[in-house]
Design a protein around this motif. Structure first.
Motif, PDB file in Angstrom:
ATOM      1  N   UNK A   8     -18.654  28.363   1.806  1.00 12.95           N
ATOM      2  CA  UNK A   8     -18.206  28.619   3.168  1.00 12.95           C
ATOM      3  C   UNK A   8     -18.693  27.578   4.152  1.00 12.95           C
ATOM      4  N   UNK A   9     -19.992  27.270   4.102  1.00 15.56           N
ATOM      5  CA  UNK A   9     -20.531  26.274   5.017  1.00 15.56           C
ATOM      6  C   UNK A   9     -20.009  24.876   4.700  1.00 15.56           C
ATOM      7  N   UNK A  10     -19.809  24.585   3.412  1.00 14.47           N
ATOM      8  CA  UNK A  10     -19.255  23.279   3.043  1.00 14.47           C
ATOM      9  C   UNK A  10     -17.932  23.037   3.765  1.00 14.47           C
ATOM     10  N   UNK A  11     -17.015  23.982   3.623  1.00 10.70           N
ATOM     11  CA  UNK A  11     -15.703  23.824   4.236  1.00 10.70           C
ATOM     12  C   UNK A  11     -15.778  23.883   5.756  1.00 10.70           C
ATOM     13  N   UNK A  12     -16.508  24.877   6.275  1.00 14.66           N
ATOM     14  CA  UNK A  12     -16.550  25.063   7.724  1.00 14.66           C
ATOM     15  C   UNK A  12     -17.150  23.852   8.440  1.00 14.66           C
ATOM     16  N   UNK A  13     -18.281  23.373   7.939  1.00 11.67           N
ATOM     17  CA  UNK A  13     -18.937  22.228   8.572  1.00 11.67           C
ATOM     18  C   UNK A  13     -18.083  20.973   8.438  1.00 11.67           C
ATOM     19  N   UNK A  14     -17.503  20.768   7.275  1.00  8.71           N
ATOM     20  CA  UNK A  14     -16.683  19.575   7.055  1.00  8.71           C
ATOM     21  C   UNK A  14     -15.466  19.552   7.983  1.00  8.71           C
ATOM     22  N   UNK A  15     -14.726  20.649   8.026  1.00 12.16           N
ATOM     23  CA  UNK A  15     -13.535  20.696   8.864  1.00 12.16           C
ATOM     24  C   UNK A  15     -13.897  20.620  10.349  1.00 12.16           C
ATOM     25  N   UNK A  16     -14.977  21.302  10.751  1.00 11.19           N
ATOM     26  CA  UNK A  16     -15.388  21.283  12.154  1.00 11.19           C
ATOM     27  C   UNK A  16     -15.842  19.892  12.585  1.00 11.19           C
ATOM     28  N   UNK A  17     -16.576  19.215  11.717  1.00 16.27           N
ATOM     29  CA  UNK A  17     -17.005  17.851  12.031  1.00 16.27           C
ATOM     30  C   UNK A  17     -15.811  16.923  12.191  1.00 16.27           C
ATOM     31  N   UNK A  18     -14.848  17.060  11.283  1.00 13.66           N
ATOM     32  CA  UNK A  18     -13.649  16.224  11.374  1.00 13.66           C
ATOM     33  C   UNK A  18     -12.917  16.461  12.693  1.00 13.66           C
ATOM     34  N   UNK A  19     -12.730  17.732  13.065  1.00  7.89           N
ATOM     35  CA  UNK A  19     -12.020  18.046  14.305  1.00  7.89           C
ATOM     36  C   UNK A  19     -12.770  17.509  15.518  1.00  7.89           C
ATOM     37  N   UNK A  20     -14.090  17.677  15.501  1.00  6.09           N
ATOM     38  CA  UNK A  20     -14.888  17.214  16.643  1.00  6.09           C
ATOM     39  C   UNK A  20     -14.822  15.696  16.786  1.00  6.09           C
ATOM     40  N   UNK A  21     -14.891  14.988  15.660  1.00  6.70           N
ATOM     41  CA  UNK A  21     -14.843  13.533  15.714  1.00  6.70           C
ATOM     42  C   UNK A  21     -13.491  13.031  16.208  1.00  6.70           C
ATOM     43  N   UNK A  22     -12.408  13.684  15.753  1.00  9.79           N
ATOM     44  CA  UNK A  22     -11.074  13.263  16.178  1.00  9.79           C
ATOM     45  C   UNK A  22     -10.876  13.509  17.673  1.00  9.79           C
ATOM     46  N   UNK A  23     -11.385  14.648  18.160  1.00  5.64           N
ATOM     47  CA  UNK A  23     -11.179  14.991  19.567  1.00  5.64           C
ATOM     48  C   UNK A  23     -12.092  14.186  20.501  1.00  5.64           C
ATOM     49  N   UNK A  24     -13.362  13.990  20.111  1.00  8.24           N
ATOM     50  CA  UNK A  24     -14.317  13.310  21.000  1.00  8.24           C
ATOM     51  C   UNK A  24     -14.341  11.798  20.792  1.00  8.24           C
TER      52      UNK A  24
END
Length: 345
Positions: free
Chosen positions: A208-224
């Motif tokens: 769960x944390x693998x997927x959640x952290x990975x996807x959240x990091x990707x989204x944050x990097x793309x947006x910021x």
């Protein structure tokens, strides 16, 4: 003539796909490609770190009265000296046979669960532009992990036993199918799911944390777009590798004690336990655990709290590149195959 017809059909399906209409064959092809991408990702990542994976399991289950493996460097040298190069990869064939379908089902289940949860979330909030929150991503990742792990658990159970076999083991499993048939004959079908409960519990924080952290990091990097690392709304392979490494580190640290307990429970009832588990001298006693709680209690009582983290160092070394390579390989192969599945669609 048949080839021309095929090209026309493919062109028509491509047109329908662009217009948002997916034909049955298109959907089936997309599913197959996603499964292939997940399978390749799992096989490549585990093979790359097979020596560290084997050492981790040996450290987790070895008899504390007869220490043979004491640390990462010493342990790898000992395996090389006593079993040779092939010893470093013992159990890797069974691991690959298990991890390919496991990874395929896990990655595909996550994408499907994410899409389903997102649709429900958008309907509930009334916002068609809503995105998955980290908590919802955690739920999708945990569901995918439990489904994949349960489907392939018997293979993982016998893989653990094959992995700890040495040349001095009194009985040798000749391979995955021989191990499965032997366990069924001598211990019954329930034995193939020894350690399943801590595995299910461990899936929630780990996968769960693998997927959640990975996807959240990707989204944050793309947006910021910090430091200007995003180009054309896409992250580089290096950046995705870093995201996967961070996700893997967090997941494995939280769930590791449950992994130790599950490995020890898998060894219970093994009449011909490997010498590394049973020991060669005064520590040669049968393993007795009545369940997960009993395994935790006895491990801490007789070996101390630190025993719950035996093998953590080689696991930490191997899990970061393993998870990172799995994620990146999956996305690269998916792009090569032309699969476009996005949870925001």
């Amino acid at each position: 003539m048949a080839s021309e017809t095929k090209i026309v059909n493919l062109a028509e399906e491509a047109k329908l796909a662009r217009e948002g209409v997916k034909t049955p064959s298109y959907a089936f092809t997309t599913i197959c490609k996603s499964l292939v991408a997940g399978g390749v990702a799992g096989g490549v990542s585990r093979t790359a770190v097979a020596p560290l994976e084997r050492l981790k399991i040996l450290l987790q289950v070895q008899n504390p009265h007869n220490i043979k493996y004491n640390g990462t460097i010493q342990g790898l040298k000992y395996i090389w000296r006593t079993e040779g190069f092939r010893g470093l990869f013992k159990g890797n064939g069974t691991n690959c046979a298990r991890i390919v379908p496991n990874s395929a089902v896990k990655f595909f289940s996550y994408e499907q669960a994410s899409k389903g949860i997102l649709q429900l979330y958008q309907k509930q909030t009334g916002n068609e532009d809503a995105q998955l929150t980290p908590l919802l991503r955690l739920g999708a990742g945990a569901c995918a992990g439990i489904i994949a792990m349960s489907a392939t658990y018997p293979m993982d159970m016998v893989r653990g036993r094959i992995t700890v076999q040495t040349e001095k083991s009194p009985y040798q499993y000749r391979g995955m199918f021989h191990a499965l048939s032997t366990v069924l004959r001598e211990e019954g079908p329930r034995a193939l799911y020894k350690g399943w409960l801590p595995s299910v519990i461990g899936v929630i924080p780990y996968v769960g944390l693998n997927f959640a952290v990975y996807e959240s990091l990707k989204d944050w990097l793309v947006k910021s777009n910090p430091f200007g690392i995003v180009q054309d709304s896409e992250l580089s392979v290096t950046t995705r590798l870093a995201c996967g490494a961070a996700a893997g580190t967090m997941g494995q640290t939280v769930a590791y004690p449950l992994d130790v307990i599950r490995r020890r429970m898998q060894m219970v009832g093994w009449n011909h336990a490997a010498s590394v588990v049973a020991g060669d001298g005064r520590g040669k006693v049968p393993l007795e655990y009545t369940g997960m709680i009993d395994a935790f209690r006895k491990t801490v009582r007789y070996e101390g709290f630190g025993a719950l983290y035996k093998g953590l160092v080689p696991n930490s070394v191997k899990v970061v590149p393993s998870i990172a390579i799995a994620f990146v390989t999956y996305e690269v192969v998916k792009d090569i195959l032309g699969v476009e599945i996005r949870i925001s669609d």
